[in-house]
Design a protein around this motif. Structure first.
Motif, PDB file in Angstrom:
ATOM      1  N   ALA A  82       0.850  -1.198   0.000  1.00 15.66           N
ATOM      2  CA  ALA A  82       0.000   0.000   0.000  1.00 15.66           C
ATOM      3  C   ALA A  82       0.887   1.249   0.000  1.00 15.66           C
ATOM      4  CB  ALA A  82      -0.887   0.005   1.238  1.00 15.66           C
ATOM      5  N   GLN A  83       0.358   2.317  -0.604  1.00  9.06           N
ATOM      6  CA  GLN A  83       1.121   3.556  -0.647  1.00  9.06           C
ATOM      7  C   GLN A  83       1.170   4.163   0.746  1.00  9.06           C
ATOM      8  OE1 GLN A  83      -1.760   5.001  -3.143  1.00  9.06           O
ATOM      9  NE2 GLN A  83      -1.165   3.762  -4.875  1.00  9.06           N
ATOM     10  N   SER A  84       2.312   4.723   1.106  1.00  7.68           N
ATOM     11  CA  SER A  84       2.430   5.359   2.417  1.00  7.68           C
ATOM     12  C   SER A  84       3.423   6.497   2.350  1.00  7.68           C
ATOM     13  CB  SER A  84       2.858   4.346   3.481  1.00  7.68           C
ATOM     14  OG  SER A  84       4.155   3.872   3.199  1.00  7.68           O
ATOM     15  N   VAL A  85       3.322   7.378   3.341  1.00  7.25           N
ATOM     16  CA  VAL A  85       4.218   8.520   3.456  1.00  7.25           C
ATOM     17  C   VAL A  85       4.798   8.517   4.863  1.00  7.25           C
ATOM     18  CG1 VAL A  85       4.387  11.034   3.400  1.00  7.25           C
ATOM     19  CG2 VAL A  85       2.877   9.837   1.792  1.00  7.25           C
ATOM     20  N   SER A  86       6.111   8.664   4.961  1.00  7.24           N
ATOM     21  CA  SER A  86       6.786   8.675   6.260  1.00  7.24           C
ATOM     22  C   SER A  86       7.397  10.040   6.529  1.00  7.24           C
ATOM     23  CB  SER A  86       7.905   7.623   6.290  1.00  7.24           C
ATOM     24  OG  SER A  86       7.375   6.329   6.133  1.00  7.24           O
ATOM     25  N   GLN A  87       7.090  10.577   7.685  1.00 10.70           N
ATOM     26  CA  GLN A  87       7.743  11.789   8.151  1.00 10.70           C
ATOM     27  C   GLN A  87       8.499  11.392   9.412  1.00 10.70           C
ATOM     28  OE1 GLN A  87       3.920  14.470   7.259  1.00 10.70           O
ATOM     29  NE2 GLN A  87       5.639  15.660   7.995  1.00 10.70           N
ATOM     30  N   HIS A  88       9.797  11.478   9.335  1.00 11.40           N
ATOM     31  CA  HIS A  88      10.620  10.872  10.380  1.00 11.40           C
ATOM     32  C   HIS A  88      10.658  11.687  11.662  1.00 11.40           C
ATOM     33  CE1 HIS A  88      11.670   8.606   6.919  1.00 11.40           C
ATOM     34  NE2 HIS A  88      12.180   9.659   6.337  1.00 11.40           N
ATOM     35  N   ASN A  89      10.496  12.985  11.541  1.00 13.60           N
ATOM     36  CA  ASN A  89      10.571  13.853  12.709  1.00 13.60           C
ATOM     37  C   ASN A  89       9.161  14.170  13.176  1.00 13.60           C
ATOM     38  OD1 ASN A  89      12.551  15.114  10.337  1.00 13.60           O
ATOM     39  ND2 ASN A  89      13.598  14.547  12.244  1.00 13.60           N
ATOM     40  N   HIS A  90       8.818  13.748  14.375  1.00 15.63           N
ATOM     41  CA  HIS A  90       7.473  14.022  14.878  1.00 15.63           C
ATOM     42  C   HIS A  90       7.413  15.380  15.578  1.00 15.63           C
ATOM     43  CE1 HIS A  90       6.143  10.082  13.732  1.00 15.63           C
ATOM     44  NE2 HIS A  90       7.163   9.553  14.354  1.00 15.63           N
ATOM     45  N   HIS A  91       8.479  15.691  16.311  1.00 17.20           N
ATOM     46  CA  HIS A  91       8.561  16.968  17.003  1.00 17.20           C
ATOM     47  C   HIS A  91       9.941  17.554  16.738  1.00 17.20           C
ATOM     48  CE1 HIS A  91       5.350  15.028  19.420  1.00 17.20           C
ATOM     49  NE2 HIS A  91       4.867  16.246  19.454  1.00 17.20           N
ATOM     50  N   VAL A  92       9.949  18.830  16.371  1.00 17.25           N
ATOM     51  CA  VAL A  92      11.214  19.532  16.148  1.00 17.25           C
ATOM     52  C   VAL A  92      11.152  20.857  16.895  1.00 17.25           C
ATOM     53  CG1 VAL A  92      12.678  20.642  14.431  1.00 17.25           C
ATOM     54  CG2 VAL A  92      11.594  18.453  13.911  1.00 17.25           C
ATOM     55  N   ILE A  93      12.184  21.136  17.648  1.00 16.37           N
ATOM     56  CA  ILE A  93      12.288  22.407  18.365  1.00 16.37           C
ATOM     57  C   ILE A  93      13.535  23.117  17.879  1.00 16.37           C
ATOM     58  CG2 ILE A  93      12.469  23.544  20.604  1.00 16.37           C
ATOM     59  CD1 ILE A  93      11.180  21.051  21.849  1.00 16.37           C
ATOM     60  N   LEU A  94      13.342  24.343  17.407  1.00 16.86           N
ATOM     61  CA  LEU A  94      14.458  25.142  16.902  1.00 16.86           C
ATOM     62  C   LEU A  94      14.423  26.544  17.490  1.00 16.86           C
ATOM     63  CD1 LEU A  94      14.281  24.264  13.087  1.00 16.86           C
ATOM     64  CD2 LEU A  94      15.955  23.398  14.734  1.00 16.86           C
ATOM     65  N   SER A  95      15.582  27.167  17.503  1.00 17.57           N
ATOM     66  CA  SER A  95      15.644  28.580  17.859  1.00 17.57           C
ATOM     67  C   SER A  95      15.492  29.407  16.589  1.00 17.57           C
ATOM     68  CB  SER A  95      16.978  28.898  18.529  1.00 17.57           C
ATOM     69  OG  SER A  95      17.109  28.165  19.732  1.00 17.57           O
ATOM     70  N   GLU A  96      14.998  30.621  16.747  1.00 16.38           N
ATOM     71  CA  GLU A  96      14.871  31.515  15.589  1.00 16.38           C
ATOM     72  C   GLU A  96      16.210  31.643  14.877  1.00 16.38           C
ATOM     73  OE1 GLU A  96      11.407  34.782  15.647  1.00 16.38           O
ATOM     74  OE2 GLU A  96      12.998  35.163  17.096  1.00 16.38           O
ATOM     75  N   ALA A  97      16.144  31.717  13.552  1.00 24.22           N
ATOM     76  CA  ALA A  97      17.293  31.864  12.658  1.00 24.22           C
ATOM     77  C   ALA A  97      17.993  30.534  12.367  1.00 24.22           C
ATOM     78  CB  ALA A  97      18.308  32.879  13.155  1.00 24.22           C
ATOM     79  N   ALA A  98      17.583  29.476  13.054  1.00 19.04           N
ATOM     80  CA  ALA A  98      18.168  28.169  12.744  1.00 19.04           C
ATOM     81  C   ALA A  98      17.634  27.685  11.400  1.00 19.04           C
ATOM     82  CB  ALA A  98      17.828  27.169  13.837  1.00 19.04           C
ATOM     83  N   SER A  99      18.369  26.763  10.785  1.00 22.93           N
ATOM     84  CA  SER A  99      17.908  26.187   9.523  1.00 22.93           C
ATOM     85  C   SER A  99      17.022  24.985   9.799  1.00 22.93           C
ATOM     86  CB  SER A  99      19.110  25.785   8.664  1.00 22.93           C
ATOM     87  OG  SER A  99      19.837  24.756   9.310  1.00 22.93           O
ATOM     88  N   LEU A 100      16.113  24.749   8.873  1.00 21.58           N
ATOM     89  CA  LEU A 100      15.126  23.686   9.050  1.00 21.58           C
ATOM     90  C   LEU A 100      15.204  22.710   7.884  1.00 21.58           C
ATOM     91  CD1 LEU A 100      12.417  22.543  10.332  1.00 21.58           C
ATOM     92  CD2 LEU A 100      11.246  24.040   8.709  1.00 21.58           C
ATOM     93  N   GLU A 101      15.143  21.428   8.204  1.00 14.26           N
ATOM     94  CA  GLU A 101      14.916  20.425   7.184  1.00 14.26           C
ATOM     95  C   GLU A 101      14.016  19.354   7.764  1.00 14.26           C
ATOM     96  OE1 GLU A 101      18.211  18.996   4.925  1.00 14.26           O
ATOM     97  OE2 GLU A 101      16.966  17.656   3.740  1.00 14.26           O
ATOM     98  N   LEU A 102      12.875  19.147   7.143  1.00 12.76           N
ATOM     99  CA  LEU A 102      11.934  18.107   7.562  1.00 12.76           C
ATOM    100  C   LEU A 102      11.911  17.018   6.509  1.00 12.76           C
ATOM    101  CD1 LEU A 102       8.918  20.252   8.836  1.00 12.76           C
ATOM    102  CD2 LEU A 102      10.896  19.421  10.109  1.00 12.76           C
ATOM    103  N   GLY A 103      12.072  15.789   6.963  1.00 12.80           N
ATOM    104  CA  GLY A 103      12.148  14.675   6.030  1.00 12.80           C
ATOM    105  C   GLY A 103      10.778  14.138   5.631  1.00 12.80           C
ATOM    106  N   CYS A 104      10.688  13.688   4.393  1.00 10.68           N
ATOM    107  CA  CYS A 104       9.477  13.046   3.884  1.00 10.68           C
ATOM    108  C   CYS A 104       9.893  11.992   2.872  1.00 10.68           C
ATOM    109  CB  CYS A 104       8.544  14.064   3.229  1.00 10.68           C
ATOM    110  SG  CYS A 104       7.127  13.321   2.389  1.00 10.68           S
ATOM    111  N   ASN A 105       9.466  10.772   3.103  1.00 11.35           N
ATOM    112  CA  ASN A 105       9.697   9.698   2.146  1.00 11.35           C
ATOM    113  C   ASN A 105       8.374   9.013   1.844  1.00 11.35           C
ATOM    114  OD1 ASN A 105      12.513   9.841   3.671  1.00 11.35           O
ATOM    115  ND2 ASN A 105      12.840   8.900   1.686  1.00 11.35           N
TER     116      ASN A 105
END
Lengths: 115, 117
Positions: A1-24
């Protein structure tokens, strides 16, 4: 069956930090890809989408995502996050040419940006 | 212009009650989708309409769930004999395009949060 995985459930960052959220995703054929965002108390809104062409897609509010077909991935990035980016982010896939344009969503990533 | 609207925004039902959830799509949008979002999960597809025709109901979890869109605009999702596991946010989305190729975007409503006691 088709599925989508997002590996990070919770992410905490400080302002100005860079962000990358995974999706497969798991689907062997052609897909259309989406990132939706849900700000606190608001409804789901489209952040960006990929249908064809340049695999690097730019969306609203400085977000971008890169489609890497060989890795079945569509990661979301932002060079410098702001407090107002605090929200839940959903990756979604739509198999191309199916009977409907139904979206298959990942479980979401909750992003908290600290001022 | 107005977006997708849903009513009620919140619904509390006793187990065994029937509920009806309404969706008003964006005017002129041909396609209408219903999704169910359980707590901590992403939305899951329930059913799809193209105008008044229900073309896909593969996601409806049981025969207690029924959806209609009789005039090709407003849609109603009905849940009969509600159970606790039906507690979720029910999302409606509409899209202008009907064909499955070409670019398309779904516009979501605010959802109806259903709590079954």
């Amino acid at each position: 069956a088709q599925s989508v995985s997002q590996h990070n459930h919770h992410v905490i960052l400080s302002e100005a930090a860079s962000l990358e959220l995974g999706c497969n995703y798991s689907y062997g054929g052609t897909v259309n890809l989406f990132w939706y965002v849900q700000y606190p108390g608001q409804h789901l809104q489209l952040l960006l989408k990929y249908f064809s062409g340049d695999p690097l897609v730019k969306g609203i509010k400085g977000f971008e995502a890169e489609f890497i077909k060989s890795k079945f991935s569509f990661n979301l990035r932002k060079p410098s996050v702001q407090w107002s980016d605090t929200a839940e982010y959903f990756c979604a896939v739509c198999p191309y040419g199916g009977a409907t344009n139904k979206l298959i969503f990942g479980t979401g990533t909750l992003l908290a940006v600290q001022p | 212009g107005a977006g997708v609207s849903q009513s009620p925004r919140y619904k509390v039902a006793k187990r065994g009650q029937d509920v009806a959830l309404r969706c008003d799509p964006i005017s002129g949008h041909v396609s209408l989708f219903w999704y169910q979002q359980a707590l901590g999960q992403g939305p899951e597809f329930l059913t799809y309409f193209q105008n008044e025709a229900q073309l896909d109901k593969s996601g409806l979890p049981s025969d207690r769930f029924f959806a209609e869109r009789p005039e090709g605009s407003v849609s109603t999702l009905k849940i009969q004999r509600t159970q606790q596991e039906d507690s979720a946010v029910y999302l409606c989305a509409s899209s202008f395009r009907q064909e499955t190729s070409g670019e398309h975007e779904q516009f979501f409503g605010p959802g109806t949060r259903l709590t079954v006691l």
